[in-house]
Write an enzyme that holds these catalytic residues in place. Sequence first.
Site, short mmCIF file in Angstrom:
data_model
loop_
_atom_site.label_atom_id
_atom_site.label_comp_id
_atom_site.label_asym_id
_atom_site.label_seq_id
_atom_site.Cartn_x
_atom_site.Cartn_y
_atom_site.Cartn_z
N HIS A 263 0.79 -1.06 0.08
CA HIS A 263 -0.01 -0.31 -0.07
C HIS A 263 0.46 1.42 -0.28
CE1 HIS A 263 -3.93 -1.90 0.51
NE2 HIS A 263 -3.39 -2.66 1.27
N ASP A 292 -1.14 -2.71 -4.23
CA ASP A 292 -3.02 -2.99 -3.93
C ASP A 292 -3.97 -1.25 -3.77
OD1 ASP A 292 -5.30 -4.43 -2.79
OD2 ASP A 292 -4.46 -4.58 -0.70
N LYS A 294 -6.70 -0.72 -5.23
CA LYS A 294 -7.94 -0.61 -5.59
C LYS A 294 -8.91 0.63 -6.14
CE LYS A 294 -8.30 -3.87 -1.63
NZ LYS A 294 -6.87 -3.56 -0.54
N ASP A 297 -12.70 3.98 -9.43
CA ASP A 297 -13.12 5.48 -9.98
C ASP A 297 -13.76 4.85 -11.54
OD1 ASP A 297 -14.32 8.40 -10.14
OD2 ASP A 297 -12.38 8.27 -8.45
N TYR A 410 -10.09 -15.02 9.30
CA TYR A 410 -8.96 -15.52 8.70
C TYR A 410 -9.08 -17.60 8.67
CZ TYR A 410 -5.58 -11.69 9.71
OH TYR A 410 -4.60 -10.15 10.30
N ARG A 429 -0.26 -9.48 8.27
CA ARG A 429 0.54 -9.21 9.91
C ARG A 429 0.51 -10.67 10.25
NH1 ARG A 429 -4.89 -6.54 11.41
NH2 ARG A 429 -5.80 -7.37 9.83
#
Length: 456
Positions: A263, A292, A294, A297, A410, A429
């Site tokens: 990101h 990532d 995303k 628009d 998860y 994580r």
Amino acid sequence: MKNSANFLKTLVDIECVKFGDFTLKSGKQSPMYIDLRNIVSHPSMLTELSYLFKDKISNSIQRICGVPYAALPIATVVSIQTGLPMIIKRKEVKKYGTKKIVEGEYNVGDKVLLIEDVITSGESLIETIKELESEGLLIEQIIVVLDREQGGVKRLIDKGYQVESLFSILSLVELLFKERKIDNVIYTNVLHFIQHNSIIDSPSKKPKKYLQKTHSNETAQRLLGIAYRKKSNLIASIDLITTKDIIGLLNEIGNDICAAKLHIDIISDFTPSFIDELLIIAKRFDFLLIEDRKFADIGNTQLLQLSKGMYAISSWADMVTIHLIAGESALKAIQDWDSEKKPALIPVIEMSSSGALTDQDYIEKCKKFMYNYTDVIGVVCQTAELNEGFLKFTPGVNLESKNDDKGQNYNSPKYAIEELHSDFLIIGRGIYSANDPKNEIGKYLLAIRELDFFGA
Ligand code: 5IU
């Protein structure tokens, strides 16, 4: 009540079907609890059932019998609705008097419709059939209200009986999931339970071999090639916020991943030189880069977001994620964009978070057009089934946790591969927050390699 969908939803409303964590008689844990006995307190449900049964009964039936006790009231209303006489099979043989096991009037050779409320393994039906047959009755037809899809129906069909069910647990959870009455965690838990608790071996339990997947898009081929060479379908989601931490982690685990997902907009000390550094490391360790982002628009704005600004994403990312919420035109705008460097596209069609709005309807709408675009190499999703060759990327994978406190859910790597049929596992994580990420990623690699995912 007017239709079967309403009947199914009412079953949940009157708590004949519940979802959660239940311990069954066998001691097994189950994500659903089914007990149709409450129907007796809802005359409109019984009436509806009598109509549903009436439509299915063969003309040859002479007697109706319910498996005791739960199916007795159902058999009664069906008998009243159809005018066909009922007989009752006792659960225990009378200890005095006639010692009968079947009450009511019947003749040897009568053709019987046997009614059951719920079928699991078919065991109690088989017991009842044996006793009725020993009285000379012929089991002509069996109709069950709800099939738990654990193999009972097939077992009886294999024994030569004509069996059908009005509803199945699968049709129920699909309906509830589609109408957002249950979330995708419950939905996948139920699917998982059905697959693992069938008395019949299901072929889908076998993980597919990686080599079977091919894709015409060049980036997809590169990704598959790297994954196969490294025997790793792990994509590290590096949601860290300093360039130092990101580079440090990639230096540690670069050999174990086929791609790193970033990101880019969360990095606090971003400078364009970070991209140079990133590209060198990606080349050195042989992994691809996913931004990532995303995109979500209109076509024109997406092209600006993709190529302009300080991140100039299209200049370095091999793949980007995109929502299809803006519709086909916005996807077509990227596909038609004539650019020397253009990342492959990975639409998000289903999310891992609790209460995600990406229901079956949305997934189907995305599928209607996404397959027509060669820039689209696969999708981010959980349960969605995809066309042959399309790559499935699944986030929400963790060996230790089932969820976080912010809505993330998860699954284990094994579950993602064997049950969700995922091709690439996205792990954040689970790896970067571990005390020793290198050691931790080793556990993930072990978990996937154990599955023979990459062939011999
Ligand atoms: N991610 C999800 N779920 C989704 C989508 C993306 O978790 O449905 I679309 C992202 C969010 C995060 C990573 O960047 O994948 C997962 O990180 P953790 O393994 O730390 O939860």
